[in-house]
Design an enzyme around this catalytic site. Structure first.
Site, mmCIF file in Angstrom:
data_model
loop_
_atom_site.group_PDB
_atom_site.id
_atom_site.type_symbol
_atom_site.label_atom_id
_atom_site.label_comp_id
_atom_site.label_asym_id
_atom_site.label_seq_id
_atom_site.Cartn_x
_atom_site.Cartn_y
_atom_site.Cartn_z
ATOM 1 C CG LEU A 1 -2.066 -0.954 1.309
ATOM 2 C CD1 LEU A 1 -2.790 -0.811 2.640
ATOM 3 C CD2 LEU A 1 -3.047 -0.730 0.163
ATOM 4 C CG ASP A 2 0.428 4.172 -2.967
ATOM 5 O OD1 ASP A 2 1.218 3.357 -3.444
ATOM 6 O OD2 ASP A 2 -0.528 4.670 -3.593
ATOM 7 C CE1 TYR A 3 5.167 7.813 5.127
ATOM 8 C CE2 TYR A 3 4.301 9.725 3.949
ATOM 9 C CZ TYR A 3 4.917 9.177 5.050
ATOM 10 O OH TYR A 3 5.292 9.985 6.090
ATOM 11 C CB THR B 1 -2.919 3.883 0.508
ATOM 12 O OG1 THR B 1 -2.752 4.600 -0.708
ATOM 13 C CG2 THR B 1 -4.185 3.057 0.436
ATOM 14 N NE ARG C 1 -2.482 6.919 -3.592
ATOM 15 C CZ ARG C 1 -3.037 7.673 -2.649
ATOM 16 N NH1 ARG C 1 -3.447 8.891 -2.924
ATOM 17 N NH2 ARG C 1 -3.163 7.215 -1.414
#
Ligand code: URA
Length: 237
Positions: free
Chosen positions: A102-104, A106, A192
Site C-alpha cells: 500500500l502506498d505511504y 494509503t 490513483r
C-alpha cells in the site's frame, strides 16, 4: 541465539513471556534449569525444554491482517527513515512480509505473513484476488467516465483489466464523492492513476477488503491474526 529469542522463534511464547518462563524455572537447557536470561543457545546442539517438552525451531506460520494507518511505508526502511508497518508488529517475533503493498498515504487492509509460498501465490498475476478500495475523489464521475474506468483504461504502458466503481455518496458543495473501487490487479499506485485518468483524482484512499478478508473491528495501527477459515480460504485461491 539468546534463549528468550529461541523460545519465541519456536513459537512457544513471545520474547517477554519467554523471560517469565525462564524466571519461573520452567526452562531447561541440556537438562539444567536456565538461570541466566542472557544464555546463548547453540541451535544445532543444545536441547531446550519448556515445561518438560523439548521445543524445536520448526517454523510457525503466522498470518496477520493489519489496519495500516496513513503515513507508514510497507517496506522495511527507506532512505527518509519514515515509519514502517513492521514497527506496528513489535509483539510478533516472526519476521513477516507484506502480501503486496500500500502506498505511504494509503490506509487500510494489509495482510502479512512469513508463509513465503502464500505470499508468492497471492502476488502472482494469475492468482491476484479482488481488492476493494474506498476512495474520496474529486468531483463526481459521470456514467460515461465510470464505464471507461470499468472497461479498461490506458495508463502509461498498459491497459487496466476490468474494474468496478460504485458511487456511495456525493458532496456537491464540497466538490467530492466517496466511491468503492474493485480491482483485480495490483500495479503501482494503480487506483490513483485510474482515478486521475478519468479526471477525478484521489483525495484519500483506504483498502477495505482483499477477497473475503476484511478489516473487521480493527482501528488504524491495530492487527489481528487471521482465522483458520480465512487462512484456508487464502490457501485455496
Ligand atoms: N492503488 C493505489 O493507488 N495505491 C495503493 O496503495 C493501492 C492501490
Amino acid at each position: 541465539m539468546r534463549i528468550n529469542k529461541y523460545i519465541a522463534s519456536c513459537g512457544v511464547a513471545s520474547r517477554r513471556k519467554a523471560e517469565e518462563l525462564i524466571n519461573s524455572g520452567r526452562v531447561l537447557v541440556n537438562g539444567k534449569v536456565v538461570e541466566e536470561l542472557s544464555l546463548q543457545i547453540d541451535e544445532k546442539n543444545d536441547e531446550v525444554q519448556v515445561d518438560g517438552k523439548v521445543i524445536s525451531l520448526s517454523q510457525k506460520d503466522v498470518y496477520i491482517a493489519l489496519y495500516k494507518p496513513e503515513g507508514y511505508i510497507t517496506t522495511v526502511k527507506d532512505q527518509f527513515n519514515r515509519p514502517s508497518v513492521l514497527d506496528l508488529l513489535t509483539s510478533i517475533d516472526e519476521r513477516l512480509y507484506p502480501v503486496g503493498r500500500l502506498d505511504y498515504e494509503t490506509s487500510g487492509l494489509l495482510i502479512l505473513t512469513n508463509d513465503g509460498d502464500l505470499t508468492y501465490k497471492l502476488t502472482h498475476p494469475k492468482h491476484n484476488i479482488d481488492k476493494v478500495y474506498r476512495a474520496k475523489i474529486k468531483g463526481r464521475p459521470s456514467e460515461e467516465e465510470i464505464s471507461r474506468f470499468e472497461g479498461g483504461i490506458h495508463i502509461e504502458d498498459y491497459v487496466t483489466a476490468k474494474a468496478r466503481l460504485k458511487v456511495l455518496k456525493e458532496s456537491r458543495d464540497k466538490g467530492y464523492s466517496v466511491v468503492d473501487i474493485t480491482i483485480h490487479e495490483g500495479r503501482n499506485r494503480q487506483v490513483r492513476k485510474m482515478c486521475k485518468a478519468i479526471g477525478h483524482p484521489v483525495l484519500r484512499l483506504q483498502r477495505i477488503n482483499m477477497g473475503k478478508i476484511g478489516l473487521k473491528d480493527l482501528k488504524p495501527g491495530e492487527f489481528r491474526h487471521l482465522s483458520e477459515d480465512e487462512i484456508k480460504y487464502l490457501k485455496d485461491i
